[in-house]
Structure formats: structure tokens, C-alpha cells
Design a protein around this motif. Sequence first.
Motif, PDB file in Angstrom:
ATOM      1  N   GLN A  75       6.411  11.138  -4.458  1.00 12.59           N
ATOM      2  CA  GLN A  75       6.589  12.131  -3.399  1.00 12.59           C
ATOM      3  C   GLN A  75       6.378  11.446  -2.049  1.00 12.59           C
ATOM      4  OE1 GLN A  75       7.694  15.228  -3.925  1.00 12.59           O
ATOM      5  NE2 GLN A  75       7.836  14.554  -6.075  1.00 12.59           N
ATOM      6  N   PRO A  76       7.255  11.643  -1.077  1.00 10.40           N
ATOM      7  CA  PRO A  76       7.184  10.878   0.176  1.00 10.40           C
ATOM      8  C   PRO A  76       6.057  11.360   1.083  1.00 10.40           C
ATOM      9  CG  PRO A  76       8.937  12.498   0.287  1.00 10.40           C
ATOM     10  CD  PRO A  76       8.378  12.574  -1.113  1.00 10.40           C
ATOM     11  N   ASP A  77       5.575  10.440   1.938  1.00  8.80           N
ATOM     12  CA  ASP A  77       4.654  10.752   3.016  1.00  8.80           C
ATOM     13  C   ASP A  77       5.356  10.398   4.326  1.00  8.80           C
ATOM     14  OD1 ASP A  77       1.377  11.044   3.555  1.00  8.80           O
ATOM     15  OD2 ASP A  77       2.452   9.866   5.058  1.00  8.80           O
ATOM     16  N   GLU A  78       5.482  11.366   5.190  1.00  8.50           N
ATOM     17  CA  GLU A  78       6.276  11.160   6.408  1.00  8.50           C
ATOM     18  C   GLU A  78       5.719  10.033   7.263  1.00  8.50           C
ATOM     19  OE1 GLU A  78       9.117  12.466   6.925  1.00  8.50           O
ATOM     20  OE2 GLU A  78       9.025  13.742   5.133  1.00  8.50           O
ATOM     21  N   LEU A 136      13.282  -5.978   3.560  1.00  7.79           N
ATOM     22  CA  LEU A 136      12.569  -5.374   2.444  1.00  7.79           C
ATOM     23  C   LEU A 136      12.138  -3.949   2.774  1.00  7.79           C
ATOM     24  CD1 LEU A 136      11.293  -5.587  -0.353  1.00  7.79           C
ATOM     25  CD2 LEU A 136       9.277  -6.615   0.733  1.00  7.79           C
ATOM     26  N   ALA A 137      11.622  -3.744   3.988  1.00 11.14           N
ATOM     27  CA  ALA A 137      11.215  -2.394   4.382  1.00 11.14           C
ATOM     28  C   ALA A 137      12.409  -1.451   4.390  1.00 11.14           C
ATOM     29  CB  ALA A 137      10.552  -2.438   5.758  1.00 11.14           C
ATOM     30  N   GLU A 138      13.546  -1.922   4.886  1.00  9.47           N
ATOM     31  CA  GLU A 138      14.746  -1.091   4.902  1.00  9.47           C
ATOM     32  C   GLU A 138      15.211  -0.753   3.482  1.00  9.47           C
ATOM     33  OE1 GLU A 138      19.310  -1.285   6.714  1.00  9.47           O
ATOM     34  OE2 GLU A 138      17.898  -2.919   7.051  1.00  9.47           O
ATOM     35  N   ALA A 139      15.200  -1.794   2.622  1.00 11.44           N
ATOM     36  CA  ALA A 139      15.627  -1.570   1.238  1.00 11.44           C
ATOM     37  C   ALA A 139      14.691  -0.616   0.500  1.00 11.44           C
ATOM     38  CB  ALA A 139      15.703  -2.898   0.499  1.00 11.44           C
ATOM     39  N   GLU A 192       0.820  -1.200   0.000  1.00  6.24           N
ATOM     40  CA  GLU A 192       0.000   0.000   0.000  1.00  6.24           C
ATOM     41  C   GLU A 192       0.861   1.260   0.000  1.00  6.24           C
ATOM     42  OE1 GLU A 192      -3.115   0.034  -0.423  1.00  6.24           O
ATOM     43  OE2 GLU A 192      -3.490   2.170  -0.165  1.00  6.24           O
ATOM     44  N   PHE A 193       1.928   1.223   0.818  1.00  4.86           N
ATOM     45  CA  PHE A 193       2.828   2.360   0.831  1.00  4.86           C
ATOM     46  C   PHE A 193       3.422   2.602  -0.555  1.00  4.86           C
ATOM     47  CE2 PHE A 193       1.805   2.438   4.957  1.00  4.86           C
ATOM     48  CZ  PHE A 193       2.626   1.897   5.910  1.00  4.86           C
ATOM     49  N   LEU A 231       6.709   6.684   5.637  1.00  6.52           N
ATOM     50  CA  LEU A 231       8.131   6.415   5.822  1.00  6.52           C
ATOM     51  C   LEU A 231       8.421   6.003   7.258  1.00  6.52           C
ATOM     52  CD1 LEU A 231       9.773   9.311   3.771  1.00  6.52           C
ATOM     53  CD2 LEU A 231       9.651   6.895   3.163  1.00  6.52           C
ATOM     54  N   ALA A 232       7.742   6.637   8.218  1.00 10.53           N
ATOM     55  CA  ALA A 232       7.926   6.251   9.619  1.00 10.53           C
ATOM     56  C   ALA A 232       7.449   4.824   9.857  1.00 10.53           C
ATOM     57  CB  ALA A 232       7.175   7.233  10.518  1.00 10.53           C
ATOM     58  N   ALA A 233       6.327   4.440   9.197  1.00 11.79           N
ATOM     59  CA  ALA A 233       5.825   3.067   9.354  1.00 11.79           C
ATOM     60  C   ALA A 233       6.800   2.058   8.751  1.00 11.79           C
ATOM     61  CB  ALA A 233       4.452   2.950   8.694  1.00 11.79           C
ATOM     62  N   MET A 234       7.393   2.377   7.615  1.00 10.94           N
ATOM     63  CA  MET A 234       8.383   1.476   7.017  1.00 10.94           C
ATOM     64  C   MET A 234       9.596   1.324   7.923  1.00 10.94           C
ATOM     65  SD  MET A 234       8.483   2.442   2.958  1.00 10.94           S
ATOM     66  CE  MET A 234       7.025   2.305   1.922  1.00 10.94           C
ATOM     67  N   ASN A 235      10.056   2.411   8.487  1.00 11.51           N
ATOM     68  CA  ASN A 235      11.198   2.330   9.399  1.00 11.51           C
ATOM     69  C   ASN A 235      10.859   1.487  10.625  1.00 11.51           C
ATOM     70  OD1 ASN A 235      12.940   3.915   7.825  1.00 11.51           O
ATOM     71  ND2 ASN A 235      12.100   5.827   8.660  1.00 11.51           N
ATOM     72  N   ALA A 236       9.617   1.596  11.095  1.00  9.48           N
ATOM     73  CA  ALA A 236       9.201   0.788  12.241  1.00  9.48           C
ATOM     74  C   ALA A 236       9.209  -0.697  11.889  1.00  9.48           C
ATOM     75  CB  ALA A 236       7.810   1.218  12.708  1.00  9.48           C
TER      76      ALA A 236
END
Length: 549
Positions: free
Chosen positions: A246-249, A269-272, A235-236, A252-257
Motif C-alpha cells: 500500500q503506497p505512502d504519499e 532506480l528511483a524512477e523505475a 527503507e521505502f 512516493l514524493a521522496a522517490m520522485n525527488a
Amino acid sequence: MNEPAADLAARRRRFGLKTQLLLLLFTLSLISAAAYSAVLYNIDRREIIEGIDGRLKTAVLAVNEIVPDEYHARIVGPDSIPEAEYRLLQYRLSRFAARADLVYVYTYMRFGNEIRTVSTSATPREIERRAETPFFTLYDTAPKALHRAFDDGQMRFDEYSDSFGRFRSIYLPVRGVDERTYVVGADVDLAMVQQRLIRSLQMSVAVGAVMFALSMALGWLLVDRIVGPLLRLTEFTRNMGQRNFQPDERELAAMNAISRRRPDEVGSLAEAMTAMIARLQRYLLEMEQATAARERVEGELSAARDIQVGMLPRTFPPFPERRDVDVFALLESAKHVGGDLYDYALIDENRLFFVVGDVSGKGVPAALFMAMTTTLFKATALTANSTGEIMARVNAELSRDNAQEMFVTAFSGILDLRTGAVEYSDGGHEAPFVRRADRSVSRLPKLKGMALGVIGDAPFETGRFQLSPGDALILFTDGVSEAANADDDLYTTARIEQALATARAETDARHLAEGLAQDVRVFVGATPQSDDIAILVVRYEGAAASPPP
């Protein structure tokens, strides 16, 4: 603290397995889309080309019937066919080509190793511009297939590109009544074919993309029970694509989590993905900026250069049959194409009209405005009674609907070749110099007149002066007087006067113009040219120098 080796190995195995599944789906979808595209493209191309070849065969047979049987037998040189007869045949071939939806139909004959055009149609654009191909024109870029058709007498099809476009052609050798061989040909524009093929390719790619999306969706469902966060990552990613990356903060925070919480392939995968998105954003921004700048510069330069080169006369001497006047002009473009212009024309047997101008601005708008200005001057000069009237009428036309608020400075004049009398008008331009036969140099006084295109009803004065045999009038744009060297010193009109005064007494128009341009180059040195340079020299030789009519 480093992870245990067993955990790292398990993570690699899990990551590798799921990556392989996704890559498999991706590969199958890509192969299917590519295969579909290739098959559809080949089928469409074969059908389209067969249809075109049938049309071309019919066309050359019809053309051979349109051209009289004895026409080619009469051709032995450039004067074999009367101009009126050639024009009539060209008109008939043009009508046939238009009805048959062909670009050109024609016949060629070979004389030695040279292939000559002996009959041809003309496109509506060529007819409008009066640029039809003359009789017995040398076809110096003839394709190899045309030469082979003359050599072995076999009909051939060919695809080639030249300055007129991209065509598919047919060459049908025919033995004439005098046993000489001529080739009948026809061209069809391949642009429409390419458009159909491109649409077909786009459709196949779209189907492949849909197949790819469905396969990937199925893959996500299969692994959903094992890796729930993959749906969130999908979905992201989808949202990122809809926003043109264009990024959504929050996303991006959810991917980092996810990358911090999951020590397996999902976390990797999330990190990559986070790193990829960051790199992709930088790459897209750089590519967008570079592409926009390059396309803008290339497009403007190409369009402006084509307009300028096409509008300005470049044949010297322009009136080789006359000895009472010598004219030469040059235009040296800067890195950024501008709107300098010059033109001249005999408005009757005894009067020469000339003009030099400089359009405001740069690039495509300036080039287009220059083209319009040149056309207006040439058309108006044929009917106006004075240079002041010429300037006023051109100014009125340029001022009408001038949404870009552009303007052009111009200096125009009319030289009476019988007496050497010159009348002139000034539209806010640099005053020209007069170089007398005794090498003395003076500058014409400025007349009342503002730049053209600003105010529609602005007045323009008409001045007069006299040229004697051997006198020359030198017109120029500010690219000459304002040329700057490495120290930002300007060339100035004083240096122009000095360069003209030191030229040899017997210097003709060409050497005056080229000598002045060379003196500017020496002064500027290695400094890049900042503006266009236009120079027009009109040297009066005297009525006695011209042979009697």
C-alpha cells in the motif's frame, strides 16, 4: 534539452556496474537457497519413503497371515465366500489397518483380464457411511504396477492417485495352496508425507530468504559510501512490503525527488521503483479480485455439487422387484448451485415415502442445508405416524440453532401401495399435479403449512387423496414453473398442466419427468438457466400389478 552522449554513456556504465553487483548478490543467494532446498528435499524424501516401504512390507506379510490359507483357494466367483465370513475378515483387516496407521490393506485376484477385490479393510468414514467395498468388486481402475505384479510375480511399490486419495502402495504376489496367484497389498496416505516435505521446503526457502537478505544488506553497506540515497530507497521498499504494497504519499514524493535530483543510476532506480510499485499495486489488486472470485465460485460449486449428488438417489427404477409403483426423479442444476432436493424410500413393505423441497439461497450454505434436510426427512419418516408429524419434527430440528435463518419449502407424502391412498403435507411448496390414467390433469389443493426452519412449533395439516392404477403424482420445484425465456416470460404452472395433459396415455414415470423437463428447455431456448430444476414423478400401478410375495 537532450543530455550529452558522454553523460549518457557514463550513466549507463555506472548503472550497469551497480546493477551487476546487486544481481550477483541476488543470483548467489538464489542459487544457495535452491541448492539447499533441493538437497534437503531429496534427503528427507529418501528417508521417509524408505521408512514407509518398510512399514508396507511388514504390513503385507501380516495381512497374509490374517487371511486364512484356504480362503483364496475357495474363490471362483462372486458367491464363493459367504457375506458373514467376508464381513468378519473385513473387520479384522480394518482393525489391523487402523493399528498400523494404514489407509487400506487388501488382497486381489485376477480372473481373465479383470482384477477383483476379494478381501479389503474399510476406513472409519466408509464404515460410518456403510460404504465398505463389497466382495468380488471389479477394480476397473487398477494401476499398471498391479497388473505387472500379477504378470511376473515380482513385488512392486507404486504411487498413484484415485477418487479415494493419493497413496503409496505395495503389491506382493503370493501363490496360494491351489497354485493360483493372488496379490496382497497395503496403502499408506501420502498426505502426511507431503506435509513433511512442504515444511522442509518452507524451512529451506526461509533460510534462503535470510541468506538473501543478509547478502543484500551487505551490498547496501558496500555501496553506501557511493550512493547514500539507496538506503532511503531500501527503507521505502521495506515499508511498502510491510504495508502489503500500500503506497505512502510521503515516500512516493521522496522517490520522485530522488529521481529528479540524481541524473545517475540512483535516479533511474528511483524512477523505475516508482513505476514498478504503481504497476504492482494494480496487478495485486486485479489478482486478488480475480483469485478471490474464482476460488469462491469454484469452492462453492464443487462442495455444493458433491453434497447434492451424494445425497440424492439416482438409481432407476429404484425398486426393480416391484410392479405396483414406478418412480423417477431428475435434478438439473443451474450455473449457480442451489438447494433443490428430492427423496423417496419404502418405510415398510407397503408404504412409500416421498418428498420434494427447495432450500432458500444459493451455493455451499444451501447445499449443506439441503443435505441436512434430506437426512432429517429420511430418518423421521421411519418413525412418524403421519406426514404432518414428519413435517413438524423436521421443522423443529431445522429451526433449532438456525443462525443463518435459512428455510426450505417442502411437499411430502406417503403412498399406500396396497390401496393407492396418499396422505400428504405442504410446507409452503408448489402444489403438485395429479395425472390420471385417462390423461386428465388436476392440481392438489394447498394445505396449511409454512416453510420449514422459520418457526419451530408451526403446525402442518395432513391431507388425503386417492390414486387409481395408472395415476401419477408429479412434484416439482419453482425452477420449473418460474423458468424464464429471452422475453422474461415465465413457464408457469399452466404450461406444466398442458405438458402433462398432452403426454401419451401409456407414459411411465421417466417419460413424464423427462418430457416435462424437455418442454421447459424448448420454452427457455438459449436463455441461461437461472434456478435448479427438480422433478419427482410417482406413478401408482396398483396392488394387482405387483407379484405376490
